[in-house]
Design an enzyme around this catalytic site. Structure first.
Site, PDB file in Angstrom:
ATOM      1  N   TRP A 191       0.823  -1.217   0.000  1.00 55.04           N
ATOM      2  CA  TRP A 191       0.000   0.000   0.000  1.00 55.04           C
ATOM      3  C   TRP A 191       0.851   1.258   0.000  1.00 55.04           C
ATOM      4  O   TRP A 191       0.585   2.194  -0.748  1.00 55.04           O
ATOM      5  CB  TRP A 191      -0.995  -0.017   1.152  1.00 55.04           C
ATOM      6  CG  TRP A 191      -2.096  -1.018   0.935  1.00 55.04           C
ATOM      7  CD1 TRP A 191      -2.360  -2.113   1.697  1.00 55.04           C
ATOM      8  CD2 TRP A 191      -3.067  -1.031  -0.137  1.00 55.04           C
ATOM      9  NE1 TRP A 191      -3.435  -2.800   1.167  1.00 55.04           N
ATOM     10  CE2 TRP A 191      -3.882  -2.173   0.052  1.00 55.04           C
ATOM     11  CE3 TRP A 191      -3.317  -0.206  -1.233  1.00 55.04           C
ATOM     12  CZ2 TRP A 191      -4.939  -2.497  -0.812  1.00 55.04           C
ATOM     13  CZ3 TRP A 191      -4.360  -0.534  -2.102  1.00 55.04           C
ATOM     14  CH2 TRP A 191      -5.155  -1.659  -1.876  1.00 55.04           C
ATOM     15  N   ASP A 209      -1.416   6.577   6.255  1.00 58.09           N
ATOM     16  CA  ASP A 209      -2.520   5.740   5.784  1.00 58.09           C
ATOM     17  C   ASP A 209      -2.805   4.736   6.896  1.00 58.09           C
ATOM     18  O   ASP A 209      -2.022   3.821   7.137  1.00 58.09           O
ATOM     19  CB  ASP A 209      -2.099   5.032   4.490  1.00 58.09           C
ATOM     20  CG  ASP A 209      -3.163   4.072   3.971  1.00 58.09           C
ATOM     21  OD1 ASP A 209      -4.220   3.925   4.625  1.00 58.09           O
ATOM     22  OD2 ASP A 209      -2.930   3.476   2.896  1.00 58.09           O
ATOM     23  N   LYS A 224     -12.531  -1.410   6.274  1.00 57.21           N
ATOM     24  CA  LYS A 224     -11.825  -2.375   7.115  1.00 57.21           C
ATOM     25  C   LYS A 224     -12.321  -2.262   8.564  1.00 57.21           C
ATOM     26  O   LYS A 224     -12.820  -3.221   9.107  1.00 57.21           O
ATOM     27  CB  LYS A 224     -10.309  -2.142   7.067  1.00 57.21           C
ATOM     28  CG  LYS A 224      -9.597  -2.733   5.866  1.00 57.21           C
ATOM     29  CD  LYS A 224      -9.753  -1.969   4.587  1.00 57.21           C
ATOM     30  CE  LYS A 224      -9.081  -2.616   3.415  1.00 57.21           C
ATOM     31  NZ  LYS A 224      -8.197  -1.712   2.687  1.00 57.21           N
TER      32      LYS A 224
HETATM   33  C1  LIG Z   1      -7.551  -1.297   1.555  1.00 55.52           C
HETATM   34  C2  LIG Z   1      -6.431  -0.332   1.673  1.00 55.52           C
HETATM   35  C3  LIG Z   1      -6.247   0.699   0.749  1.00 55.52           C
HETATM   36  C4  LIG Z   1      -7.133   0.887  -0.449  1.00 55.52           C
HETATM   37  O1  LIG Z   1      -8.393   1.292  -0.052  1.00 55.52           O
HETATM   38  P1  LIG Z   1      -9.530   1.671  -1.116  1.00 55.52           P
HETATM   39  O2  LIG Z   1     -10.599   2.187  -0.219  1.00 55.52           O
HETATM   40  O3  LIG Z   1      -9.898   0.421  -1.827  1.00 55.52           O
HETATM   41  O4  LIG Z   1      -8.979   2.701  -2.014  1.00 55.52           O
HETATM   42  C5  LIG Z   1      -5.190   1.564   0.946  1.00 55.52           C
HETATM   43  N1  LIG Z   1      -4.355   1.444   2.002  1.00 55.52           N
HETATM   44  C6  LIG Z   1      -4.511   0.453   2.910  1.00 55.52           C
HETATM   45  C7  LIG Z   1      -3.556   0.363   4.054  1.00 55.52           C
HETATM   46  C8  LIG Z   1      -5.550  -0.456   2.774  1.00 55.52           C
HETATM   47  O5  LIG Z   1      -5.695  -1.435   3.679  1.00 55.52           O
END
Ligand SMILES: *Cc1c(COP(=O)(O)O)cnc(C)c1O
Length: 374
Positions: free
Chosen positions: A105, A185, A209
Site C-alpha cells: 500500500w 494511511d 476495514k
Molecule cells: C484497503 C487499503 C487501501 C485501499 O483502499 P480503497 O478504499 O480500496 O482505495 C489503501 N491502504 C490500505 C492500508 C488499505 O488497507
C-alpha cells in the site's frame, strides 16, 4: 439465517449489533418515516447524524481542536493522489515529499504521488532480490534517509497485505525530523488502538476495514495544512473547500457515514479504543501463538515487534495443503482466509468487529488441521 466467521481483509465483517440496528432503522429512522438512505443530506436528521458521528470519533481518538475531520469519497486510493495534490503540488518552496515504503500500500501511494510532484523514497525494506521475503519489518533508524525539508513524510501504519504494523507512535516520531508533517494511511487499523493524533499532520483511512461500509473515507487534518493546494485544483479535491463546507460541498456518502456513526457508538460501548486494544491484543496473541506452536506447519515471516494485530498472513509449509485448508475452513464456517495473491498462503483479518469467539474458532480449526496433516 446463517452467519459465518468472516476473516475478509475488506470489505470486512461489521459488528452484529450494528447491523441489527441498521435493519431495525432501515425503513423508518427514528420516526422520520423514511430511512437514512432516502433523506436529504441537508435536513436536520442527517445533519444530526453527521455531527454525532464526528463528535463520537473526536472523543474516541482524542482529536485535538485544531484538526478538521472530513468525510470524503474515493477510498484510500484517492488519498494517494489527493494528499500530494493538496500538500505538494502547490508548495511555494518547491519541496519534495518523502515516502517510507513498507509494503504494497505504501508502495502504491509512493507511485501515485510521482504523478503529482517530486517525491523521494526515504526508506524501503523490500528485501532486495529476495521476493519471497518481501516486506516483513519496519525500517531501522539507520536505514532511514530523511529530508528534513520535506513537504511531508508519508507512511502506512498497518500494511494490510503483509501484516506489518507500527505499534508505537512515540517511538516512530522519535526517528523523524521535527517539523515535517507526518501523513499516515491508517486504513486497516484505525480505531483498533489509541493513537496520539497530535503526532500526525494528516491521517486518512478508507472505511471498509475498521470503520463501516465502503464509500466513505476519513481524513483528519491539522488546520495549518489546509489551503496549500494550487489554484487550479478541482474543487472537490481541495481539503480546504471540503473543510469549509463541513464535508457537504456535494452529497456525502450518507448511508456509509450513518453506519460508521453506529460503529463509533459501538466502540464506545466496548470501552473505547483502550478497551478495543486489549481485546485486539488477546485475539492476535491467540493466532500468533497457534502459528508459532505449530512446529513449522504454519509460518508468519514478520518480525515480532511489528506483527500486525489486524491482519495476520501465514503460509503452510506444504503449499499443496492450501486448497484443502481453505475448503475445510469454509465447511467449518470460516470465510475469507485466502491470502493476497502477491504473498500467497493465508491471511486472517481480525478487525475490531471480529469477536474473540471467531478467533477461538479459527485457532481450534488451525490446530485440528495441523494435527491431521502434519
Ligand atoms: C484497503 C487499503 C487501501 C485501499 O483502499 P480503497 O478504499 O480500496 O482505495 C489503501 N491502504 C490500505 C492500508 C488499505 O488497507
Amino acid at each position: 439465517m446463517h452467519r459465518v466467521w468472516n476473516f475478509s481483509a475488506g470489505p470486512a465483517t461489521l459488528p452484529t449489533e450494528v447491523l441489527l440496528q441498521v435493519q431495525e432503522e432501515l425503513l423508518d429512522w427514528h420516526g422520520a418515516g423514511c430511512g437514512v438512505m432516502e433523506m436529504s443530506h441537508r435536513g436536520k436528521e442527517f445533519t444530526g447524524i453527521l455531527e454525532a458521528a464526528e463528535a463520537d470519533l473526536r472523543e474516541l481518538l482524542g482529536i485535538p481542536a485544531q484538526y478538521k475531520v472530513l468525510f470524503l469519497q474515493g477510498g484510500a486510493t484517492q488519498q494517494f493522489a489527493q494528499v500530494p495534490m493538496n500538500l505538494l503540488a502547490g508548495d511555494q518552496d518547491r519541496r519534495s515529499a518523502d515516502y517510507i515504503v513498507t509494503g504494497s500500500w505504501s508502495k502504491k501511494a509512493f507511485k501515485e504521488a510521482q504523478r503529482i510532484g517530486q517525491v523521494r523514497q526515504a526508506a524501503s525494506v523490500e528485501a532486495k532480490g529476495q521476493v519471497a521475503d518481501g516486506f516483513t519489518r519496519l525500517p531501522r533508524a539507520d536505514e532511514l534517509d530523511l529530508d528534513p525539508q520535506a513537504a511531508y513524510l508519508h507512511l502506512c501504519t498497518n500494511e494490510t497485505i503483509h501484516g506489518v504494523e507500527v505499534h508505537d507512535d512515540a517511538a516512530l516520531a522519535a526517528l523523524l525530523p521535527a517539523g515535517v508533517p507526518l501523513v499516515a494511511d491508517m486504513s486497516s487499523h484505525i480505531l483498533s488502538r489509541p493513537v496520539d493524533v497530535s503526532r500526525y499532520g494528516l491521517i486518512y483511512a478508507g472505511a471498509q476495514k475498521n470503520i463501516g461500509p465502503s464509500g466513505v473515507t476519513l481524513v483528519i487534518v491539522r488546520e495549518d495544512l489546509l489551503g496549500r493546494a494550487p489554484a487550479g485544483i478541482p474543487t472537490v479535491m481541495d481539503y480546504q473547500v471540503m473543510a469549509d463546507n463541513g464535508s457537504m460541498l456535494n452529497t456525502p456518502p450518507t448511508f456509509a457515514i450513518y453506519v460508521a456513526g453506529l460503529v463509533f457508538q459501538w466502540l464506545k460501548r466496548q470501552g473505547g479504543l483502550a478497551g478495543m486494544q486489549a481485546i485486539n491484543r488477546e485475539k492476535a496473541e491467540l493466532v500468533y501463538a497457534a502459528i508459532d506452536a505449530s512446529q513449522g506447519f504454519y509460518k508468519n515471516p514478520v518480525a515480532a515487534d511489528c506483527r500486525s494485530c489486524m491482519n495476520i498472513p501465514f503460509t503452510l509449509a506444504k503449499p499443496e495443503l492450501d486448497k484443502p485448508f481453505l475448503a475445510e475452513a469454509q465447511a467449518a464456517g470460516l470465510l475469507g482466509l485466502k491470502g493476497h495473491k502477491s504473498v500467497g498462503g493465508m491471511r486472517a483479518s481480525i478487525y475490531n468487529a471480529m469477536p474473540l469467539d471467531g478467533v477461538r474458532a479459527l485457532v481450534h480449526f488451525m490446530n485440528d488441521f495441523a494435527a491431521k496433516n502434519a
